[in-house]
Design a protein around this motif. Sequence first.
Motif, PDB file in Angstrom:
ATOM      1  N   GLU A  22       7.212   3.461  15.607  1.00 50.96           N
ATOM      2  CA  GLU A  22       7.953   2.787  14.568  1.00 50.96           C
ATOM      3  C   GLU A  22       8.094   1.473  15.353  1.00 50.96           C
ATOM      4  OE1 GLU A  22       8.939   3.116  11.467  1.00 50.96           O
ATOM      5  OE2 GLU A  22       8.126   5.090  11.271  1.00 50.96           O
ATOM      6  N   ARG A  50       2.476   6.455   2.668  1.00 49.11           N
ATOM      7  CA  ARG A  50       3.378   6.862   1.641  1.00 49.11           C
ATOM      8  C   ARG A  50       2.863   6.924   0.213  1.00 49.11           C
ATOM      9  NH1 ARG A  50       8.262   2.379   3.533  1.00 49.11           N
ATOM     10  NH2 ARG A  50       8.932   3.608   5.212  1.00 49.11           N
ATOM     11  N   SER A  56       5.867  -0.732   5.427  1.00 47.54           N
ATOM     12  CA  SER A  56       6.228   0.136   6.509  1.00 47.54           C
ATOM     13  C   SER A  56       6.411  -0.455   7.810  1.00 47.54           C
ATOM     14  CB  SER A  56       5.489   1.306   6.508  1.00 47.54           C
ATOM     15  OG  SER A  56       5.936   2.392   7.579  1.00 47.54           O
ATOM     16  N   GLU A  96      13.301   1.087   3.844  1.00 50.39           N
ATOM     17  CA  GLU A  96      12.476   2.158   4.161  1.00 50.39           C
ATOM     18  C   GLU A  96      13.307   3.337   3.503  1.00 50.39           C
ATOM     19  OE1 GLU A  96      10.103   2.578   6.358  1.00 50.39           O
ATOM     20  OE2 GLU A  96      10.034   0.770   7.415  1.00 50.39           O
TER      21      GLU A  96
END
Length: 100
Positions: A22, A50, A56, A96
Amino acid sequence: ASEVPEGTSWRTPESGLQLWAELPASVDTADLLPDAVRAGVLFAPGFQFRHDRRPSSGLRLSLALADEREIERGVAALGSVVRDRLRATPARAIDESVTV
């Protein structure tokens, strides 16, 4: 790793040969991918994982065909690309949150 910007987190894989990372919340990995490829790093941007394909800050890296030295070079190159993006782009967090 010190090569990546503050705000980056890594999930150590329990099995398999992929790593989930991330990046700082303002980085859309789909937009980052072309710059990373030019720097010699290929990854799967998080939107691909997703159901609604929203942007993202996550990414999946495969470690299957890389030795330790190549991984170190790749992480350093990716860190450089992310830092360049953070300097060039005004901070805006990617949403998010889950939508139904």
